[in-house]
Design a protein around this motif. Structure first.
Motif, PDB file in Angstrom:
ATOM      1  N   PRO A 292      -0.216  -9.965   7.181  1.00  0.00           N
ATOM      2  CA  PRO A 292       1.246 -10.002   7.346  1.00  0.00           C
ATOM      3  C   PRO A 292       1.634 -10.897   8.520  1.00  0.00           C
ATOM      4  O   PRO A 292       0.928 -10.941   9.535  1.00  0.00           O
ATOM      5  CB  PRO A 292       1.606  -8.538   7.637  1.00  0.00           C
ATOM      6  N   ILE A 293       2.741 -11.614   8.376  1.00  0.00           N
ATOM      7  CA  ILE A 293       3.208 -12.476   9.467  1.00  0.00           C
ATOM      8  C   ILE A 293       4.592 -12.023   9.904  1.00  0.00           C
ATOM      9  O   ILE A 293       5.303 -11.347   9.166  1.00  0.00           O
ATOM     10  CB  ILE A 293       3.227 -13.970   9.066  1.00  0.00           C
ATOM     11  N   GLU A 294       4.950 -12.416  11.088  1.00  0.00           N
ATOM     12  CA  GLU A 294       6.248 -12.008  11.644  1.00  0.00           C
ATOM     13  C   GLU A 294       7.371 -12.526  10.771  1.00  0.00           C
ATOM     14  O   GLU A 294       7.322 -13.643  10.263  1.00  0.00           O
ATOM     15  CB  GLU A 294       6.408 -12.558  13.067  1.00  0.00           C
ATOM     16  N   GLY A 295       8.379 -11.699  10.599  1.00  0.00           N
ATOM     17  CA  GLY A 295       9.527 -12.108   9.790  1.00  0.00           C
ATOM     18  C   GLY A 295       9.294 -11.918   8.301  1.00  0.00           C
ATOM     19  O   GLY A 295      10.068 -12.414   7.485  1.00  0.00           O
TER      20      GLY A 295
ATOM     21  N   ASP B 163      -5.198  -5.477   7.972  1.00  0.00           N
ATOM     22  CA  ASP B 163      -4.634  -4.973   9.215  1.00  0.00           C
ATOM     23  C   ASP B 163      -5.659  -5.361  10.270  1.00  0.00           C
ATOM     24  O   ASP B 163      -6.626  -4.654  10.487  1.00  0.00           O
ATOM     25  CB  ASP B 163      -4.447  -3.457   9.100  1.00  0.00           C
ATOM     26  N   GLY B 164      -5.468  -6.541  10.872  1.00  0.00           N
ATOM     27  CA  GLY B 164      -6.503  -7.099  11.747  1.00  0.00           C
ATOM     28  C   GLY B 164      -7.711  -7.465  10.889  1.00  0.00           C
ATOM     29  O   GLY B 164      -7.572  -8.144   9.876  1.00  0.00           O
ATOM     30  N   ASP B 165      -8.886  -6.951  11.268  1.00  0.00           N
ATOM     31  CA  ASP B 165     -10.096  -7.241  10.512  1.00  0.00           C
ATOM     32  C   ASP B 165     -10.307  -6.257   9.366  1.00  0.00           C
ATOM     33  O   ASP B 165     -11.201  -6.428   8.549  1.00  0.00           O
ATOM     34  CB  ASP B 165     -11.329  -7.164  11.436  1.00  0.00           C
ATOM     35  N   GLN B 166      -9.495  -5.197   9.362  1.00  0.00           N
ATOM     36  CA  GLN B 166      -9.698  -4.127   8.389  1.00  0.00           C
ATOM     37  C   GLN B 166      -8.736  -4.270   7.214  1.00  0.00           C
ATOM     38  O   GLN B 166      -7.643  -4.811   7.361  1.00  0.00           O
ATOM     39  CB  GLN B 166      -9.445  -2.762   9.065  1.00  0.00           C
ATOM     40  N   SER B 167      -9.149  -3.747   6.083  1.00  0.00           N
ATOM     41  CA  SER B 167      -8.252  -3.692   4.936  1.00  0.00           C
ATOM     42  C   SER B 167      -7.161  -2.672   5.226  1.00  0.00           C
ATOM     43  O   SER B 167      -7.412  -1.608   5.789  1.00  0.00           O
ATOM     44  CB  SER B 167      -9.032  -3.267   3.691  1.00  0.00           C
ATOM     45  N   ALA B 168      -5.922  -3.015   4.852  1.00  0.00           N
ATOM     46  CA  ALA B 168      -4.811  -2.082   5.069  1.00  0.00           C
ATOM     47  C   ALA B 168      -4.730  -1.070   3.930  1.00  0.00           C
ATOM     48  O   ALA B 168      -3.836  -0.230   3.913  1.00  0.00           O
ATOM     49  CB  ALA B 168      -3.502  -2.849   5.190  1.00  0.00           C
TER      50      ALA B 168
ATOM     51  N   ALA C  79       8.811 -14.074   0.668  1.00  0.00           N
ATOM     52  CA  ALA C  79       9.385 -13.082  -0.260  1.00  0.00           C
ATOM     53  C   ALA C  79       9.669 -13.698  -1.625  1.00  0.00           C
ATOM     54  O   ALA C  79       9.604 -13.018  -2.647  1.00  0.00           O
ATOM     55  CB  ALA C  79      10.659 -12.502   0.337  1.00  0.00           C
ATOM     56  N   ALA C  80       9.972 -14.994  -1.653  1.00  0.00           N
ATOM     57  CA  ALA C  80      10.312 -15.642  -2.916  1.00  0.00           C
ATOM     58  C   ALA C  80       9.126 -15.722  -3.870  1.00  0.00           C
ATOM     59  O   ALA C  80       9.297 -15.939  -5.071  1.00  0.00           O
ATOM     60  CB  ALA C  80      10.832 -17.054  -2.648  1.00  0.00           C
ATOM     61  N   ASP C  81       7.919 -15.553  -3.331  1.00  0.00           N
ATOM     62  CA  ASP C  81       6.719 -15.676  -4.166  1.00  0.00           C
ATOM     63  C   ASP C  81       6.175 -14.332  -4.647  1.00  0.00           C
ATOM     64  O   ASP C  81       5.278 -14.285  -5.481  1.00  0.00           O
ATOM     65  CB  ASP C  81       5.602 -16.367  -3.360  1.00  0.00           C
TER      66      ASP C  81
END
Lengths: 417, 383
Positions: free
Chosen positions: B148-151, B180-185, B228-230
């Motif tokens: 995930p990236i900011e915004g 989530d970092g190196d781990q799967s979320a 979000a458009a994708d």
């Protein structure tokens, strides 16, 4: 029988339990109950109990295994194989009591016909009634399996396809489709049994259903060695027997049912009152007139909530809400269906000439009879037909129902549902 | 000869006769001319795919104004093309499921003009769900990772091998493990991946034994930004449950076409070789009866493609398995019936053997299907 007592040198005989199918062999006796090898049936005391299901001597009848010498006389009469090449043979679906009994009954009259047995489980041979009495009888889990599937298959000359789902029947090509390929059949026998029903509001991932050995072993592993709180939803035969046995194993049972008392099908015989009386010193709490509306897992424990707002917090939940017959195969083959696979009451043939069925998956005139006693007779009837022997008409008899609540075993008559 | 033994046109079961006529004209005209060069020279038939799209051959299953989606027509159209060229039928499936992803995403950025362009063939695309499907069936791990990236949105990294119906300006549906970092979320995101987006590289694949000309590439993603458009679905798993039956069911069209093509090529030599072919297994009337039975079942299922029940999905997986098995038998039988002439490199008969093998190994492969049916059939008990 008095005759055998007066002529000890006569050939040893065998007697079969009408309730569970256990075979008493005079040659072997029943040393666990103090009957030495060679004890004649006539000499067994009247209060002796079937070691498997605890009915008494009067529920046993003479059992005559088929003489292997008759096999050859019988075999040539069978219908000629279809098509080209080697004999296609018989395919049996299911490796519970009905499936294995079917294979054995065919082998009794035909040593050569190829038999393929397809089963979703391992095919291990065990006595299902023991799952209701294993704790009371202190039966070690590893002793439940009498013979592995592979051993039974080798003994009977059966091609066993274990851990294999039968997915479809193509009646036009006479082929059974499975998750391990297709198998042509001359004759198909459905012995896949029924599945434990799960009411819609009970989530499958939180509720045990005990209708086969694998599920039972997993439940026992989940219970572990220390006493646990267990809710059993449904107080019919299976629910009551499991409650009885797990309580004897030290677990604290809450037994729930929509009816006011256990074993409500036998209300006229006061079965419920009798078992409740017998359970008064066991850790079994019966709660009647309730219907479970939710089961949730919260912080590792199960919260069972009834429609009237009662809540029970337990370690494990077992649903014992009766059985239902899976209809996938029957539907694919367009078999007549009447509350189960409808079969002819005399021949046990389905609406398709090449498909017979027996055991828990069949109904005769809409009635299922999910007991062990009829299975051996059903298997003999079907084996005679498909191997071309003298017909052995099946006879529908009311079953003797033995409630294996070991604290107070009850013998009841089968009641139509 | 019994009239019932004659080859039956699968397309008869379709209700959109105009569509079928238009698809058949392209298939038996320019596509038949080019089928060999698609296979031998690996020529990607973009113009023909666009023609098929323009007549509605890859969008019949999608809801359009005043016309609900018709899965039967979509499957029949694919079969019509598959009789002539299995590779093209496969590309139709790629385009069809990509359209399904876009329409069922409910994302206005995907369901509007982009979907219209896709349906008309102005945009072409595919599907990268082979790896996620195998991942969900515990066969392999997810290859794309989304951070995930900011915004909002994600940064995606990883490489997917072998995505078909691609070219520089194409796109496809993909799934990445959310990190989530190196781990799967513990969840996945599904999105439309544009091949010309910054960070995306298409890599040529090694030559396959068949199905060349399908625009198949390995796709490398280095810090690809997804917005979000994708997004098709986030989380992806519940969404996949709703489209999985439709996804697998559509593949039955490829199989039906290849089998019918094989049967037709057996009849083509019957008058000359029937006197000796009569000794072979899997004669055309036997194969046709099996195909008709299978197509009949598929067409019934195609009336309810979004049935999410486990029993229905098992039925679909069964049909897909049988389609693959029948492809193998029918194409092999056609080669036996045609003999040496079918073994010539320019014969469609030997090409069909390789196409059939593809149907049997492409995700979900026969072994994958059987494993999935077994696991769906097992009684679910507490862990």
């Amino acid at each position: 029988m008095t005759q055998s007592a007066s002529a000890p040198q006569a050939e040893y005989l065998q007697y079969i339990c009408n309730a569970c199918g256990y075979i008493y062999k005079e040659a072997d006796g029943d040393p666990d109950s103090g009957l030495a090898p060679g004890t004649r049936f006539a000499d067994i005391p009247d209060d002796w109990e079937c070691p498997l299901c605890a009915v008494t001597k009067s529920d046993f009848v003479l059992y005559q295994p088929v003489d292997p010498r008759t096999r050859q006389a019988c075999a040539p009469a069978r219908p000629a194989p279809r098509g080209k090449g080697a004999r296609v043979g018989v395919v049996i679906v299911g490796a519970g009591r009905a499936g294995w009994q079917m294979a054995q009954s065919i082998r009794d009259v035909d040593a050569d016909v190829p038999i393929t047995l397809v089963t979703a489980c391992s095919g291990d041979v065990y006595d299902k009634p023991l799952l209701s009495v294993a704790m009371a009888k202190h039966i070690a889990l590893e002793q439940l399996v009498r013979e592995t599937g592979a051993q039974a298959a080798q003994r009977m000359g059966v091609n066993l396809l274990a851990q294999t789902q039968a997915t479809r029947i193509c009646t036009r090509t006479q082929t059974l489709h499975t998750t391990r390929g297709k198998h042509a059949y001359e004759q198909l026998v459905l012995a896949h049994g029924a599945q434990a029903a799960l009411p819609a509001n009970l989530p499958a991932e939180l509720c045990w259903r005990i209708n086969h050995l694998d599920a039972y072993l997993r439940l026992r592993a989940a219970l572990g060695e220390t006493p646990k709180d267990v809710a059993i939803v449904g107080a019919g035969l299976i629910g009551s027997e499991l409650a009885n046995d797990l309580a004897l194993g030290g677990h604290r049972i809450t037994l729930l049912d929509v009816q006011p008392e256990p074993l409500a099908r036998w209300q006229a015989e006061h079965a419920g009152q009798q078992v409740l009386q017998a359970w008064k010193d066991l850790p079994i709490r019966f709660v009647g007139n309730v219907s479970v509306c939710t089961v949730e897992k919260i912080d590792g424990r199960m919260h069972v909530t009834t429609a009237c707002g009662q809540q029970f917090v337990v370690d494990q939940v077992i649903a014992a809400a009766g059985l239902q017959t899976p209809n996938r195969l029957a539907q694919a083959a367009s078999l007549e269906w009447n509350n189960g696979i409808a079969v002819d009451p005399i021949s046990l043939r389905t609406s398709n000439a090449s498909i017979h069925a027996l055991g828990d998956c069949i109904t005769v005139q809409g009635q299922a009879s999910r007991f062990i006693e009829p299975i051996a007779r059903q298997a003999r009837t079907i084996a005679a037909t498909i191997c071309g022997c003298e017909p052995v008409p099946y006879e529908v008899r009311p079953a003797v129902v033995r409630v294996k609540t070991t604290s107070l075993p009850l013998t009841l008559s089968e009641i139509g549902r | 000869m019994n009239a019932n033994d004659l080859p039956k046109d699968i397309a008869q079961t379709a209700i959109q006769q105009d569509l079928m006529g238009a698809v058949r004209a392209i298939a038996q005209g320019p596509l038949a001319q080019r089928a060999q060069s698609i296979d031998q020279e690996g020529l990607y038939p973009q113009d023909l795919l666009q023609q098929l799209a323009a007549v509605g051959g890859m969008s019949a299953h999608l809801d359009q104004a005043g016309k609900p989606g018709d899965y039967k027509a979509a499957i029949a159209a694919m079969a019509e093309v598959g009789k002539v060229c299995g590779a093209s039928a496969f590309m139709m499936w790629c385009q069809a499921v990509c359209g399904l992803y876009m329409q069922s995403s409910g994302n206005p950025a995907l369901t509007g003009e982009r979907l219209q362009a896709h349906m008309q063939g102005l945009g072409l695309g595919g599907t990268g769900l082979s790896n996620p499907m195998k991942s969900f069936a515990q066969i392999e791990n997810l290859l794309l990772k989304a951070t995930p990236i900011e915004g909002g949105g994600y940064r995606v990294n990883g490489t997917l091998p072998w995505i078909s119906n691609l070219a520089g300006d194409h796109y496809f549906g993909a799934i990445a493990a959310v990190m989530d970092g190196d781990q799967s979320a513990g969840r996945e995101v599904m999105f439309i991946l544009k091949c010309d987006a910054p960070g995306v590289t298409l890599k040529e694949c090694p030559k396959f034994s068949g199905m060349e000309g399908t625009g198949t590439y390995a796709v490398q993603c280095k810090d690809l930004i997804i917005t979000a458009a994708d997004i098709v679905a986030d989380p992806a798993r519940p969404y996949i449950r709703t489209i999985r039956a439709a996804f697998v069911m559509l593949q039955c069209g490829i199989a039906a076409g290849i089998v019918q093509g094989a049967i037709d090529s057996i009849w083509a030599v019957e008058s000359q070789l029937g006197h000796v072919n009569q000794y072979l297994d899997d004669r055309p009337q036997d194969l046709q009866a099996e195909l008709d039975d299978l197509v009949g079942r598929v067409m019934t299922m195609a009336e309810t493609p979004f049935d999410t029940s486990t029993e229905f999905f098992i039925d679909v997986l069964n049909a897909r398995t049988e389609g693959a098995e029948l492809c193998l038998r029918a194409s092999q039988s056609a080669l036996m019936h045609q003999g040496a002439r079918g073994y010539l490199m320019n014969s469609d008969v030997q090409r069909r053997v390789r196409e059939a093998q593809f149907v049997a190994i492409v995700t979900p492969a026969i072994k994958h299907l059987r494993k999935e049916i077994a696991s769906l059939s097992a009684e679910e008990l507490p862990a």
